[in-house]
Design an enzyme around this catalytic site. Structure first.
Site, PDB file in Angstrom:
ATOM      1  N   PHE A  29       7.677  24.069  46.926  1.00 33.51           N
ATOM      2  CA  PHE A  29       7.880  24.974  48.060  1.00 33.51           C
ATOM      3  C   PHE A  29       8.764  26.128  47.638  1.00 33.51           C
ATOM      4  O   PHE A  29       9.737  25.955  46.897  1.00 33.51           O
ATOM      5  CB  PHE A  29       8.548  24.226  49.223  1.00 33.51           C
ATOM      6  N   CYS A  84       6.736  18.497  43.251  1.00 35.26           N
ATOM      7  CA  CYS A  84       6.335  18.421  41.845  1.00 35.26           C
ATOM      8  C   CYS A  84       5.699  17.075  41.500  1.00 35.26           C
ATOM      9  O   CYS A  84       5.650  16.681  40.333  1.00 35.26           O
ATOM     10  CB  CYS A  84       7.524  18.699  40.928  1.00 35.26           C
ATOM     11  N   ARG A 116       0.165  28.439  37.039  1.00 34.07           N
ATOM     12  CA  ARG A 116       1.378  27.968  36.365  1.00 34.07           C
ATOM     13  C   ARG A 116       1.269  26.481  36.046  1.00 34.07           C
ATOM     14  O   ARG A 116       0.397  25.777  36.547  1.00 34.07           O
ATOM     15  CB  ARG A 116       2.604  28.205  37.256  1.00 34.07           C
ATOM     16  N   GLY A 117       2.193  25.998  35.225  1.00 35.68           N
ATOM     17  CA  GLY A 117       2.297  24.567  35.007  1.00 35.68           C
ATOM     18  C   GLY A 117       2.973  23.899  36.197  1.00 35.68           C
ATOM     19  O   GLY A 117       3.538  24.556  37.066  1.00 35.68           O
ATOM     20  N   GLY A 118       2.928  22.585  36.237  1.00 38.12           N
ATOM     21  CA  GLY A 118       3.604  21.859  37.302  1.00 38.12           C
ATOM     22  C   GLY A 118       2.701  21.555  38.478  1.00 38.12           C
ATOM     23  O   GLY A 118       1.567  22.020  38.565  1.00 38.12           O
ATOM     24  N   LEU A 119       3.254  20.750  39.406  1.00 38.42           N
ATOM     25  CA  LEU A 119       2.510  20.319  40.580  1.00 38.42           C
ATOM     26  C   LEU A 119       2.995  21.084  41.809  1.00 38.42           C
ATOM     27  O   LEU A 119       3.478  22.201  41.685  1.00 38.42           O
ATOM     28  CB  LEU A 119       2.654  18.797  40.738  1.00 38.42           C
ATOM     29  N   GLY A 179       7.957  31.232  36.679  1.00 41.79           N
ATOM     30  CA  GLY A 179       9.347  31.048  36.286  1.00 41.79           C
ATOM     31  C   GLY A 179      10.052  29.943  37.030  1.00 41.79           C
ATOM     32  O   GLY A 179       9.630  28.787  36.989  1.00 41.79           O
ATOM     33  N   ILE A 180      11.128  30.292  37.769  1.00 43.88           N
ATOM     34  CA  ILE A 180      11.978  29.267  38.374  1.00 43.88           C
ATOM     35  C   ILE A 180      12.164  29.519  39.864  1.00 43.88           C
ATOM     36  O   ILE A 180      12.050  30.642  40.349  1.00 43.88           O
ATOM     37  CB  ILE A 180      13.352  29.197  37.686  1.00 43.88           C
TER      38      ILE A 180
END
Length: 232
Positions: free
Chosen positions: A89, A181, A83-86, A163-164
């Protein structure tokens, strides 16, 4: 242009491991590979709650094996993802939603998709009584300087995964061991903390699904109902 409102099947998984959720979304997304017509793809939104886990995206930001071992010793799992992002949790008290959509049934744009997810979470927060949830230059949804929802997605051939992660009644102490993140100097919050009362996943889920159907202009069907439609 596809004009009929797309149907999205709601899959409620309850609480399980991150690996189980990852395997399920990969299985559902792969069903697109054997279809000649994108309109035949069944869209899903997988709702779940994970056992404690730290995940990092394609930008690892210098997280080493030593960091991984340190986090595992806290009692959490650790996974590297596409996924994208860093780093973030996931754990008990957090609503994790994976929309698995063929964007050609909606709008063939990842930028539009991410913006629509953001609007969905903002509308969810507003329904629950948090009017000032918003986007900033940093990823996710924020209330002031505190992130309430992480967003990290992946798209391949117009099919979305990941997703979220919306903090409902999450133990926020898990976030103290990382820089969520990769954003320094800012904190995390939850629906429960902002509203001063317990907001469980079921209450948040109802608001999220209502907002999702409105923003994405789609029809929702519970998994059992969707199966019945296919057998008629």
């Amino acid at each position: 242009m596809y004009v009929r409102q797309p149907l999205v099947t709601v899959v409620r998984c309850g609480r399980h491991s991150y690996a189980s959720g990852l395997k399920l979304q990969q299985l559902l997304a792969k069903s697109a590979q054997n279809l000649d017509d994108f309109a035949e793809f069944r869209n899903y939104i997988v709702l779940q709650e994970h056992d404690p886990v730290y995940t990092i995206g394609i930008r690892t930001k210098n997280y080493t094996k030593e960091d991984e071992d340190r986090l595992r010793k806290l009692g959490a799992e650790f996974h590297r993802t596409d996924r994208g992002g860093l780093i973030t949790f996931h754990g008990p008290g957090q609503l994790v939603a994976y929309p698995i959509l063929h964007l050609r049934q909606f709008k063939p744009s990842i930028r539009w998709y991410v913006a629509s997810l953001e609007r969905t979470v903002i509308e969810t927060c507003r329904q629950l009584g948090i009017p000032d949830a918003t986007t900033t230059q940093d990823t996710g949804i924020w209330v002031g300087d505190h992130k309430i929802c992480a967003i990290g997605v992946h798209g391949s051939r117009y099919v979305t995964t990941h997703g979220i992660g919306l903090n409902c009644c999450t133990d926020l102490k898990w976030f103290e061991h990382i820089i969520p993140c990769g954003i320094e100097g800012k904190g995390v919050t939850s629906l429960s903390k902002q509203l001063g009362r317990h907001i469980g996943i079921p209450e948040a889920t109802n608001a999220f699904l209502s907002s999702f159907a409105n923003i994405f202009k789609c029809r929702l069907a519970e998994q059992a109902d969707a199966v019945k439609r296919d057998t008629k």
